[in-house]
Design a protein around this motif. Structure first.
Motif, PDB file in Angstrom:
ATOM      1  N   PHE A 116      -1.238  -5.588  -7.224  1.00 33.51           N
ATOM      2  CA  PHE A 116      -0.419  -5.740  -8.424  1.00 33.51           C
ATOM      3  C   PHE A 116      -1.247  -5.483  -9.521  1.00 33.51           C
ATOM      4  CE2 PHE A 116       1.746  -8.851  -5.467  1.00 33.51           C
ATOM      5  CZ  PHE A 116       3.204  -7.851  -5.045  1.00 33.51           C
ATOM      6  N   GLY A 117      -2.540  -5.018  -9.350  1.00 34.96           N
ATOM      7  CA  GLY A 117      -3.649  -4.924 -10.493  1.00 34.96           C
ATOM      8  C   GLY A 117      -3.903  -6.262 -10.941  1.00 34.96           C
ATOM      9  N   MET A 118      -3.751  -7.369 -10.058  1.00 34.32           N
ATOM     10  CA  MET A 118      -4.302  -8.638 -10.603  1.00 34.32           C
ATOM     11  C   MET A 118      -5.925  -9.031  -9.954  1.00 34.32           C
ATOM     12  SD  MET A 118      -1.125 -10.751  -9.462  1.00 34.32           S
ATOM     13  CE  MET A 118      -1.914 -12.485 -10.362  1.00 34.32           C
ATOM     14  N   PRO A 119      -6.723  -9.477 -10.959  1.00 29.09           N
ATOM     15  CA  PRO A 119      -8.113  -9.687 -10.584  1.00 29.09           C
ATOM     16  C   PRO A 119      -7.935 -10.394  -9.243  1.00 29.09           C
ATOM     17  CG  PRO A 119      -7.579 -11.041 -12.371  1.00 29.09           C
ATOM     18  CD  PRO A 119      -6.257 -10.215 -12.125  1.00 29.09           C
ATOM     19  N   VAL A 120      -8.946 -10.023  -8.470  1.00 27.86           N
ATOM     20  CA  VAL A 120      -9.278 -10.904  -7.036  1.00 27.86           C
ATOM     21  C   VAL A 120     -10.602 -10.822  -7.067  1.00 27.86           C
ATOM     22  CG1 VAL A 120      -7.076 -10.209  -6.252  1.00 27.86           C
ATOM     23  CG2 VAL A 120      -9.190  -8.921  -5.863  1.00 27.86           C
ATOM     24  N   SER A 121     -11.104 -11.991  -6.000  1.00 33.45           N
ATOM     25  CA  SER A 121     -12.445 -12.103  -5.614  1.00 33.45           C
ATOM     26  C   SER A 121     -12.640 -11.614  -4.180  1.00 33.45           C
ATOM     27  CB  SER A 121     -12.900 -13.621  -5.483  1.00 33.45           C
ATOM     28  OG  SER A 121     -14.061 -13.917  -4.878  1.00 33.45           O
ATOM     29  N   HIS A 122     -13.537 -10.600  -3.914  1.00 32.38           N
ATOM     30  CA  HIS A 122     -13.579  -9.860  -2.720  1.00 32.38           C
ATOM     31  C   HIS A 122     -14.254 -10.817  -1.583  1.00 32.38           C
ATOM     32  CE1 HIS A 122     -11.870  -6.379  -4.538  1.00 32.38           C
ATOM     33  NE2 HIS A 122     -12.754  -6.240  -5.419  1.00 32.38           N
ATOM     34  N   GLU A 123     -15.179 -11.601  -2.407  1.00 33.70           N
ATOM     35  CA  GLU A 123     -15.974 -12.518  -1.297  1.00 33.70           C
ATOM     36  C   GLU A 123     -14.831 -13.534  -0.979  1.00 33.70           C
ATOM     37  OE1 GLU A 123     -18.880 -12.622   0.023  1.00 33.70           O
ATOM     38  OE2 GLU A 123     -18.834 -10.629  -0.944  1.00 33.70           O
ATOM     39  N   ALA A 124     -14.053 -13.936  -1.760  1.00 30.12           N
ATOM     40  CA  ALA A 124     -12.764 -15.013  -1.373  1.00 30.12           C
ATOM     41  C   ALA A 124     -11.889 -14.261  -0.432  1.00 30.12           C
ATOM     42  CB  ALA A 124     -12.094 -15.532  -2.581  1.00 30.12           C
ATOM     43  N   ALA A 209       1.610  -1.705   0.239  1.00 30.81           N
ATOM     44  CA  ALA A 209       0.437  -2.188   0.777  1.00 30.81           C
ATOM     45  C   ALA A 209      -0.466  -1.118   1.437  1.00 30.81           C
ATOM     46  CB  ALA A 209       0.696  -3.219   1.951  1.00 30.81           C
ATOM     47  N   THR A 210       0.211  -0.158   2.174  1.00 32.60           N
ATOM     48  CA  THR A 210      -0.718   0.983   2.964  1.00 32.60           C
ATOM     49  C   THR A 210      -0.913   1.746   1.976  1.00 32.60           C
ATOM     50  OG1 THR A 210       1.422   1.942   3.575  1.00 32.60           O
ATOM     51  CG2 THR A 210       0.686   0.515   5.172  1.00 32.60           C
ATOM     52  N   GLY A 211      -0.161   2.070   0.935  1.00 37.85           N
ATOM     53  CA  GLY A 211      -0.610   3.018  -0.106  1.00 37.85           C
ATOM     54  C   GLY A 211      -1.628   2.710  -1.087  1.00 37.85           C
ATOM     55  N   TYR A 212      -2.052   1.519  -1.048  1.00 43.20           N
ATOM     56  CA  TYR A 212      -3.073   1.016  -2.090  1.00 43.20           C
ATOM     57  C   TYR A 212      -4.524   1.618  -1.641  1.00 43.20           C
ATOM     58  CZ  TYR A 212      -6.419  -2.046  -4.481  1.00 43.20           C
ATOM     59  OH  TYR A 212      -7.464  -2.541  -5.187  1.00 43.20           O
ATOM     60  N   ASP A 213      -5.159   2.112  -2.524  1.00 38.46           N
ATOM     61  CA  ASP A 213      -6.619   2.922  -2.460  1.00 38.46           C
ATOM     62  C   ASP A 213      -7.651   2.403  -3.529  1.00 38.46           C
ATOM     63  OD1 ASP A 213      -5.678   4.372  -4.538  1.00 38.46           O
ATOM     64  OD2 ASP A 213      -5.706   6.335  -3.733  1.00 38.46           O
ATOM     65  N   GLY A 214      -7.251   1.249  -4.098  1.00 38.71           N
ATOM     66  CA  GLY A 214      -8.173   0.924  -5.024  1.00 38.71           C
ATOM     67  C   GLY A 214      -9.287   0.147  -4.376  1.00 38.71           C
ATOM     68  N   GLU A 215     -10.122  -0.513  -5.588  1.00 35.65           N
ATOM     69  CA  GLU A 215     -11.256  -1.249  -5.095  1.00 35.65           C
ATOM     70  C   GLU A 215     -10.866  -2.279  -3.937  1.00 35.65           C
ATOM     71  OE1 GLU A 215     -14.600  -4.087  -7.217  1.00 35.65           O
ATOM     72  OE2 GLU A 215     -12.975  -3.290  -8.235  1.00 35.65           O
ATOM     73  N   GLY A 216     -11.852  -2.419  -2.783  1.00 33.20           N
ATOM     74  CA  GLY A 216     -11.470  -3.359  -1.886  1.00 33.20           C
ATOM     75  C   GLY A 216     -10.485  -3.245  -0.764  1.00 33.20           C
ATOM     76  N   ALA A 217      -9.903  -1.560  -0.772  1.00 34.54           N
ATOM     77  CA  ALA A 217      -9.031  -1.059   0.170  1.00 34.54           C
ATOM     78  C   ALA A 217      -9.760  -1.078   1.572  1.00 34.54           C
ATOM     79  CB  ALA A 217      -8.199  -0.005  -0.418  1.00 34.54           C
ATOM     80  N   ASP A 218     -11.012  -0.543   1.412  1.00 34.12           N
ATOM     81  CA  ASP A 218     -11.757  -0.178   2.515  1.00 34.12           C
ATOM     82  C   ASP A 218     -12.592  -1.454   2.944  1.00 34.12           C
ATOM     83  OD1 ASP A 218     -10.326   2.113   3.009  1.00 34.12           O
ATOM     84  OD2 ASP A 218     -11.727   3.366   1.530  1.00 34.12           O
ATOM     85  N   ALA A 219     -12.614  -2.512   2.380  1.00 36.96           N
ATOM     86  CA  ALA A 219     -13.649  -3.694   2.564  1.00 36.96           C
ATOM     87  C   ALA A 219     -13.395  -4.102   3.950  1.00 36.96           C
ATOM     88  CB  ALA A 219     -13.384  -4.676   1.515  1.00 36.96           C
TER      89      ALA A 219
END
Length: 221
Positions: A116-124, A209-219
């Motif tokens: 949704f373009g909201m800030p998230v914590s990848h560690e969280a 969800a499956t179309g998301y390719d932004g930061e963290g998508a491949d984490a």
């Protein structure tokens, strides 16, 4: 009644599925509230500006998806099919819906709200996925689904509609979804397939969800 929804939102999906399953579109108007939840008109209905929101009449509205599903199932014809009147079964469903709110869902935002373009914590997100894998999925499989294909039941209830659509969010991170146990994935599919009336909505979120390719998508989880 008027049901204000966000069509691709998992929190709206259970409510939409209840209306469709009970063939109650003539009694409950489903309204797309996208872009309208901060308007004065909507805030007058629901000052928390959340969806779904159910306008019961000109003076009464309720929000929070579980509360709405309960109300729909207790007031619409055939609703006991999704929310049985037996007090013990109803208590179990209520218990699981509370678990969904307080235990399961709190792990979702950092995993998936980047879609949704909201800030998230990848560690969280990694921490939350570990909690799902170590604590919540075992409860789901070994307690709620121990002897039945649906939560404490041979047929789906509003408890399943509270849980399954939310699991789609994990697909935002493909490797996180890969780590989800197969039995959880099978349950997810089983519930969504049981409510074909809401397939369009389920598919919207799945595509997002499956179309998301932004930061963290491949984490890695």
């Amino acid at each position: 009644m008027k049901l204000h929804t966000l069509p691709p939102s998992a929190n709206s999906h259970g409510c939409i599925a209840v209306v469709k399953h009970l063939k109650a579109e003539d009694k409950v108007e489903i309204i797309n509230a996208y872009g309208k939840t901060r308007t004065p008109e909507f805030l007058a209905i629901n000052p928390c500006h959340t969806c779904p929101t159910l306008e019961i009449n000109d003076d009464v509205a309720v929000w929070e998806s579980n509360a709405i599903m309960r109300h729909l199932a207790t007031t619409l014809e055939g609703g006991e099919d999704l929310y049985p009147k037996d007090p013990i079964m109803r208590a179990k469903i209520d218990m699981v819906l509370d678990w969904r709110q307080t235990s399961l869902y709190k792990n979702i935002p950092d995993i998936a709200y980047c879609v949704f373009g909201m800030p998230v914590s990848h560690e969280a997100a990694k921490k939350n996925m570990k909690e799902l894998l170590d604590e919540h999925f075992p409860i789901l499989l070994d307690v709620y689904l121990k002897d039945t294909p649906f939560v404490y039941s041979d047929k789906p209830t509003i408890a399943d509609l509270g849980i399954a659509p939310v699991l789609t969010f994990i697909k935002v991170r493909s490797k996180f979804w890969d780590a989800v146990p197969d039995k959880v994935k099978e349950y997810h599919s089983r519930v969504l397939e049981a409510f074909p009336g809401a397939k369009e909505n389920f598919d919207m979120l799945d595509g997002m969800a499956t179309g998301y390719d932004g930061e963290g998508a491949d984490a890695e989880p």
